[in-house]
Write an enzyme that holds these catalytic residues in place. Structure first.
Site, PDB file in Angstrom:
ATOM      1  N   ASP A  96       0.788  -1.234   0.000  1.00 20.57           N
ATOM      2  CA  ASP A  96       0.000   0.000   0.000  1.00 20.57           C
ATOM      3  C   ASP A  96       0.819   1.282   0.000  1.00 20.57           C
ATOM      4  O   ASP A  96       0.331   2.334   0.395  1.00 20.57           O
ATOM      5  CB  ASP A  96      -0.912   0.004   1.237  1.00 20.57           C
ATOM      6  CG  ASP A  96      -0.125  -0.094   2.544  1.00 20.57           C
ATOM      7  OD1 ASP A  96       1.115  -0.019   2.497  1.00 20.57           O
ATOM      8  OD2 ASP A  96      -0.763  -0.243   3.604  1.00 20.57           O
ATOM      9  N   GLU A 118      -0.974  -8.858  -1.461  1.00 27.45           N
ATOM     10  CA  GLU A 118      -1.580  -8.280  -0.242  1.00 27.45           C
ATOM     11  C   GLU A 118      -2.708  -7.314  -0.640  1.00 27.45           C
ATOM     12  O   GLU A 118      -2.766  -6.159  -0.224  1.00 27.45           O
ATOM     13  CB  GLU A 118      -0.543  -7.572   0.640  1.00 27.45           C
ATOM     14  CG  GLU A 118      -0.986  -7.376   2.072  1.00 27.45           C
ATOM     15  CD  GLU A 118       0.017  -6.585   2.907  1.00 27.45           C
ATOM     16  OE1 GLU A 118       0.089  -5.357   2.769  1.00 27.45           O
ATOM     17  OE2 GLU A 118       0.748  -7.231   3.693  1.00 27.45           O
ATOM     18  N   GLU A 132      -2.251   5.233   2.789  1.00 27.19           N
ATOM     19  CA  GLU A 132      -2.210   3.816   2.355  1.00 27.19           C
ATOM     20  C   GLU A 132      -3.568   3.272   1.916  1.00 27.19           C
ATOM     21  O   GLU A 132      -3.639   2.471   0.984  1.00 27.19           O
ATOM     22  CB  GLU A 132      -1.616   2.950   3.481  1.00 27.19           C
ATOM     23  CG  GLU A 132      -0.121   3.167   3.725  1.00 27.19           C
ATOM     24  CD  GLU A 132       0.180   4.341   4.651  1.00 27.19           C
ATOM     25  OE1 GLU A 132      -0.774   4.993   5.149  1.00 27.19           O
ATOM     26  OE2 GLU A 132       1.367   4.626   4.874  1.00 27.19           O
ATOM     27  N   HIS A 211       5.218   4.697  13.142  1.00 29.62           N
ATOM     28  CA  HIS A 211       5.618   5.597  12.060  1.00 29.62           C
ATOM     29  C   HIS A 211       4.453   6.177  11.254  1.00 29.62           C
ATOM     30  O   HIS A 211       4.684   6.891  10.266  1.00 29.62           O
ATOM     31  CB  HIS A 211       6.547   4.861  11.092  1.00 29.62           C
ATOM     32  CG  HIS A 211       5.852   3.773  10.326  1.00 29.62           C
ATOM     33  ND1 HIS A 211       5.139   4.025   9.180  1.00 29.62           N
ATOM     34  CD2 HIS A 211       5.727   2.455  10.567  1.00 29.62           C
ATOM     35  CE1 HIS A 211       4.619   2.885   8.742  1.00 29.62           C
ATOM     36  NE2 HIS A 211       4.960   1.924   9.572  1.00 29.62           N
ATOM     37  N   ARG A 213       1.728   8.242   9.359  1.00 26.06           N
ATOM     38  CA  ARG A 213       1.593   9.676   9.080  1.00 26.06           C
ATOM     39  C   ARG A 213       0.442  10.317   9.842  1.00 26.06           C
ATOM     40  O   ARG A 213       0.528  11.451  10.289  1.00 26.06           O
ATOM     41  CB  ARG A 213       1.371   9.895   7.582  1.00 26.06           C
ATOM     42  CG  ARG A 213       2.654  10.052   6.800  1.00 26.06           C
ATOM     43  CD  ARG A 213       2.369  10.207   5.315  1.00 26.06           C
ATOM     44  NE  ARG A 213       3.506  10.789   4.620  1.00 26.06           N
ATOM     45  CZ  ARG A 213       4.643  10.160   4.360  1.00 26.06           C
ATOM     46  NH1 ARG A 213       4.837   8.931   4.777  1.00 26.06           N
ATOM     47  NH2 ARG A 213       5.616  10.769   3.701  1.00 26.06           N
ATOM     48  N   HIS A 244      11.984   4.509  13.832  1.00 27.44           N
ATOM     49  CA  HIS A 244      11.888   4.684  12.375  1.00 27.44           C
ATOM     50  C   HIS A 244      12.665   5.930  11.952  1.00 27.44           C
ATOM     51  O   HIS A 244      12.699   6.926  12.691  1.00 27.44           O
ATOM     52  CB  HIS A 244      10.403   4.815  12.012  1.00 27.44           C
ATOM     53  CG  HIS A 244      10.091   4.670  10.554  1.00 27.44           C
ATOM     54  ND1 HIS A 244      10.390   5.644   9.638  1.00 27.44           N
ATOM     55  CD2 HIS A 244       9.488   3.670   9.868  1.00 27.44           C
ATOM     56  CE1 HIS A 244       9.982   5.241   8.435  1.00 27.44           C
ATOM     57  NE2 HIS A 244       9.429   4.043   8.544  1.00 27.44           N
TER      58      HIS A 244
HETATM   59  C1  UD1 Z   1       6.616   4.615   4.155  1.00 32.02           C
HETATM   60  C2  UD1 Z   1       5.243   4.354   3.508  1.00 32.02           C
HETATM   61  C3  UD1 Z   1       4.320   3.647   4.501  1.00 32.02           C
HETATM   62  C4  UD1 Z   1       4.988   2.404   5.072  1.00 32.02           C
HETATM   63  C5  UD1 Z   1       6.336   2.767   5.665  1.00 32.02           C
HETATM   64  C6  UD1 Z   1       7.063   1.542   6.152  1.00 32.02           C
HETATM   65  C7  UD1 Z   1       4.260   5.929   1.892  1.00 32.02           C
HETATM   66  C8  UD1 Z   1       3.629   7.240   1.706  1.00 32.02           C
HETATM   67  N1  UD1 Z   1       4.636   5.626   3.167  1.00 32.02           N
HETATM   68  O1  UD1 Z   1       6.440   5.552   5.214  1.00 32.02           O
HETATM   69  O2  UD1 Z   1       3.125   3.264   3.831  1.00 32.02           O
HETATM   70  O3  UD1 Z   1       4.141   1.848   6.061  1.00 32.02           O
HETATM   71  O4  UD1 Z   1       7.146   3.403   4.654  1.00 32.02           O
HETATM   72  O5  UD1 Z   1       8.125   1.881   6.994  1.00 32.02           O
HETATM   73  O6  UD1 Z   1       4.453   5.186   0.961  1.00 32.02           O
HETATM   74  N2  UD1 Z   1      14.070   7.624   5.796  1.00 32.02           N
HETATM   75  C9  UD1 Z   1      15.444   7.464   5.821  1.00 32.02           C
HETATM   76  N3  UD1 Z   1      15.958   6.224   5.492  1.00 32.02           N
HETATM   77  C10 UD1 Z   1      15.187   5.167   5.199  1.00 32.02           C
HETATM   78  C11 UD1 Z   1      13.796   5.335   5.193  1.00 32.02           C
HETATM   79  C12 UD1 Z   1      13.254   6.571   5.473  1.00 32.02           C
HETATM   80  O7  UD1 Z   1      16.186   8.383   6.110  1.00 32.02           O
HETATM   81  O8  UD1 Z   1      15.715   4.080   4.924  1.00 32.02           O
HETATM   82  C13 UD1 Z   1      13.510   8.972   6.091  1.00 32.02           C
HETATM   83  C14 UD1 Z   1      13.757   9.960   4.956  1.00 32.02           C
HETATM   84  O9  UD1 Z   1      13.972  11.233   5.519  1.00 32.02           O
HETATM   85  C15 UD1 Z   1      12.452   9.927   4.184  1.00 32.02           C
HETATM   86  C16 UD1 Z   1      11.467   9.780   5.317  1.00 32.02           C
HETATM   87  O10 UD1 Z   1      12.094   8.862   6.236  1.00 32.02           O
HETATM   88  O11 UD1 Z   1      12.224  11.088   3.413  1.00 32.02           O
HETATM   89  C17 UD1 Z   1      10.086   9.306   4.950  1.00 32.02           C
HETATM   90  O12 UD1 Z   1      10.124   8.152   4.133  1.00 32.02           O
HETATM   91  P1  UD1 Z   1       8.761   7.737   3.352  1.00 32.02           P
HETATM   92  O13 UD1 Z   1       8.995   6.466   2.644  1.00 32.02           O
HETATM   93  O14 UD1 Z   1       8.252   8.867   2.560  1.00 32.02           O
HETATM   94  O15 UD1 Z   1       7.703   7.563   4.519  1.00 32.02           O
HETATM   95  P2  UD1 Z   1       7.644   6.486   5.676  1.00 32.02           P
HETATM   96  O16 UD1 Z   1       7.155   7.181   6.896  1.00 32.02           O
HETATM   97  O17 UD1 Z   1       8.898   5.739   5.736  1.00 32.02           O
HETATM   98  N1  UDP Z   2      10.951  -4.376  11.266  1.00 34.42           N
HETATM   99  C1  UDP Z   2      12.337  -4.553  11.189  1.00 34.42           C
HETATM  100  N2  UDP Z   2      13.139  -3.783  11.989  1.00 34.42           N
HETATM  101  C2  UDP Z   2      12.649  -2.866  12.855  1.00 34.42           C
HETATM  102  C3  UDP Z   2      11.242  -2.663  12.897  1.00 34.42           C
HETATM  103  C4  UDP Z   2      10.428  -3.441  12.100  1.00 34.42           C
HETATM  104  O1  UDP Z   2      12.815  -5.390  10.420  1.00 34.42           O
HETATM  105  O2  UDP Z   2      13.431  -2.210  13.561  1.00 34.42           O
HETATM  106  C5  UDP Z   2      10.086  -5.165  10.379  1.00 34.42           C
HETATM  107  C6  UDP Z   2       8.893  -5.822  11.027  1.00 34.42           C
HETATM  108  O3  UDP Z   2       9.201  -7.104  11.513  1.00 34.42           O
HETATM  109  C7  UDP Z   2       7.856  -5.864   9.905  1.00 34.42           C
HETATM  110  C8  UDP Z   2       8.212  -4.647   9.055  1.00 34.42           C
HETATM  111  O4  UDP Z   2       9.525  -4.260   9.437  1.00 34.42           O
HETATM  112  O5  UDP Z   2       8.003  -7.011   9.089  1.00 34.42           O
HETATM  113  C9  UDP Z   2       7.230  -3.552   9.307  1.00 34.42           C
HETATM  114  O6  UDP Z   2       7.685  -2.383   8.717  1.00 34.42           O
HETATM  115  P1  UDP Z   2       7.065  -0.966   9.051  1.00 34.42           P
HETATM  116  O7  UDP Z   2       6.492  -0.974  10.419  1.00 34.42           O
HETATM  117  O8  UDP Z   2       8.126   0.032   8.734  1.00 34.42           O
HETATM  118  O9  UDP Z   2       5.931  -0.809   7.936  1.00 34.42           O
HETATM  119  P2  UDP Z   2       4.400  -1.271   7.842  1.00 34.42           P
HETATM  120  O10 UDP Z   2       4.343  -2.746   8.022  1.00 34.42           O
HETATM  121  O11 UDP Z   2       3.634  -0.516   8.883  1.00 34.42           O
HETATM  122  O12 UDP Z   2       4.001  -0.831   6.478  1.00 34.42           O
END
Ligand code: UD1
Ligand code: UDP
Length: 372
Positions: A96, A118, A132, A211, A213, A244
């Site tokens: 999503d 999924e 999402e 994490h 939004r 996160h």
């Molecule tokens: C994203 C997804 C969310 C998912 C989540 C899993 C969207 C809009 N959001 O949210 O659906 O549940 O990932 O974790 O698709 N960042 C880093 N390094 C990383 C990852 C993220 O620095 O490896 C920081 C960056 O500043 C980045 C920010 O996190 O710009 C946000 O990342 P983004 O993928 O936009 O949103 P998430 O909150 O991670």
């Molecule tokens: N996870 C991980 N390391 C962490 C936290 C979570 O590997 O420090 C794994 C967790 O087991 C799950 C996935 O990341 O499989 C969930 O990711 P996240 O919560 O970022 O995204 P969401 O599932 O909410 O989209």
């Protein structure tokens, strides 16, 4: 041979796509191509390393503090170019995220059929989870094959008018990944020494992730204040919280929770270490989708910091929705800590999300629907 391109970009998509890539690789009729958008960078690379996935293409789109519109357009543009050049027969997306939806849209523009892994999870509220729920709805409109983890997810799609010939109940591939990694842990195979040490703690602990939004701002402040109160009430247990990397999460969490003796704020963990901690935790407090699916498999109660969930299968048994209300989070956590009967009731349930064969199911279905 049909060329199947898997496209993913974030940590949870990588975890859930890894078993599918493996099943495609083992299948004689498919030529797998792996493309990452790198919507996440460090958190994606942790998973690619663990499952030994070497992407054929990497859009490398992540920027710090990225916004939805900029991210969406970078992925749409980048994926359109990749599809036009590489011309896969089938595109597979998962879940999503912005990557999921924009890759599906780009594939549609190139007239490449999309399989959605999924599929069919719904809260019925386009603002929760945000964005999402809308990403899932839009991906469902774009996809040709819908791989629904559960019967509930299947029913949602049928109700929306998707033909029953195009929806398949497969289980969730997260269980495939979880079982594979659990096997490694049980055989003593871990990532690095530091995380191994972490999992050897003798003190009881609550594991926390968050994490979403829709929780940014006041929601996260309430969550952190609740965690601080729980930690203060129970100096005999720890709260372990891999934070996160989203700056909207890092900032309030570090501001409110740094300096508490029994709250351990740590970097996002490799999946092996995280699963090892999940197995040892007393219970979990999270707003994560994936963690809601994994915890029941490991017999762990989960307090979900959301008002609504699209994973309703565990609600009422292993899962309690606690939203971001400070008092509710504290009360439900205290009940799990103090009331053994209540704890046992939430810990003993069957995993509703599959038996670890979802990826094989998906690949077999693709084969019988496309090749034959
Ligand atoms: C994203 C997804 C969310 C998912 C989540 C899993 C969207 C809009 N959001 O949210 O659906 O549940 O990932 O974790 O698709 N960042 C880093 N390094 C990383 C990852 C993220 O620095 O490896 C920081 C960056 O500043 C980045 C920010 O996190 O710009 C946000 O990342 P983004 O993928 O936009 O949103 P998430 O909150 O991670
Ligand atoms: N996870 C991980 N390391 C962490 C936290 C979570 O590997 O420090 C794994 C967790 O087991 C799950 C996935 O990341 O499989 C969930 O990711 P996240 O919560 O970022 O995204 P969401 O599932 O909410 O989209």
């Amino acid at each position: 041979m049909k060329k199947v391109m898997t496209v993913f970009g974030t940590r949870p998509e990588a975890i859930k796509m890894a078993p599918v890539i493996r099943a495609l690789t083992e299948h004689p009729d498919f030529e797998p191509v792996v493309c990452v958008t790198a919507q996440h960078r460090e958190m994606l690379d942790q998973i690619l390393g663990l499952f030994d996935i070497k992407p054929d293409m990497d859009l490398n789109v992540m920027t710090h503090g990225q916004q939805l519109a900029g991210l969406s357009s970078a992925i749409l543009q980048g994926m359109s170019e990749i599809f036009a050049k590489n011309k896969p027969d089938i595109v597979l997306v998962q879940g999503d995220t912005t990557t999921t939806f924009c890759a599906a849209l780009a594939a549609f523009y190139e007239k490449i059929p999309v399989g959605h892994i999924e599929a069919g999870l719904r809260t019925g509220d386009i603002h929760a989870p945000f964005p999402e729920e809308m990403n899932r709805l839009l991906t469902s409109r774009l996809a040709t094959w819908h791989f629904a983890p559960t019967k509930t997810n299947y029913d949602n799609l049928i109700q929306e008018g998707v033909s029953e010939k195009q929806v398949f109940i497969t289980g969730n591939t997260v269980i495939d990944a979880l079982l594979q990694i659990n096997d490694r842990i049980n055989n003593g195979i871990y990532g690095d020494e530091a995380t191994l040490a972490l999992t050897h703690t003798e003190r009881p602990f609550i594991l926390v992730t968050g994490h979403r939004r829709e929780n940014f701002g006041q929601g996260f402040e309430n969550i952190c204040t609740a965690l601080k109160t729980i930690a203060g009430n129970h100096p005999d247990l720890d709260i372990i919280y891999p934070v996160h990397l989203n700056p909207n999460v890092q900032e309030p969490v570090k501001k409110i929770l740094s300096g508490s003796n029994n709250i351990k704020l740590i970097e996002p963990l490799g999946y092996e270490a995280f699963v090892a901690l999940l197995s040892k935790a007393l219970f979990i407090i999270t707003d994560s989708g994936g963690v809601q699916e994994e915890a029941p498999s490991l017999g762990k109660p989960v307090l979900v910091m959301r008002d609504k969930t699209e994973r309703i299968e565990g609600v009422g048994s292993s899962v309690r929705l606690v939203g971001t209300n400070k008092e509710t989070i504290i009360n439900e956590a205290e009940k799990l800590i103090n009331d053994k009967v209540h704890y046992k009731m939430m810990a003993n349930i069957e995993n509703p999300y599959g038996d670890g064969k979802a990826a094989k199911n998906i690949v077999d279905i693709l084969c019988s629907n496309i090749i034959n």
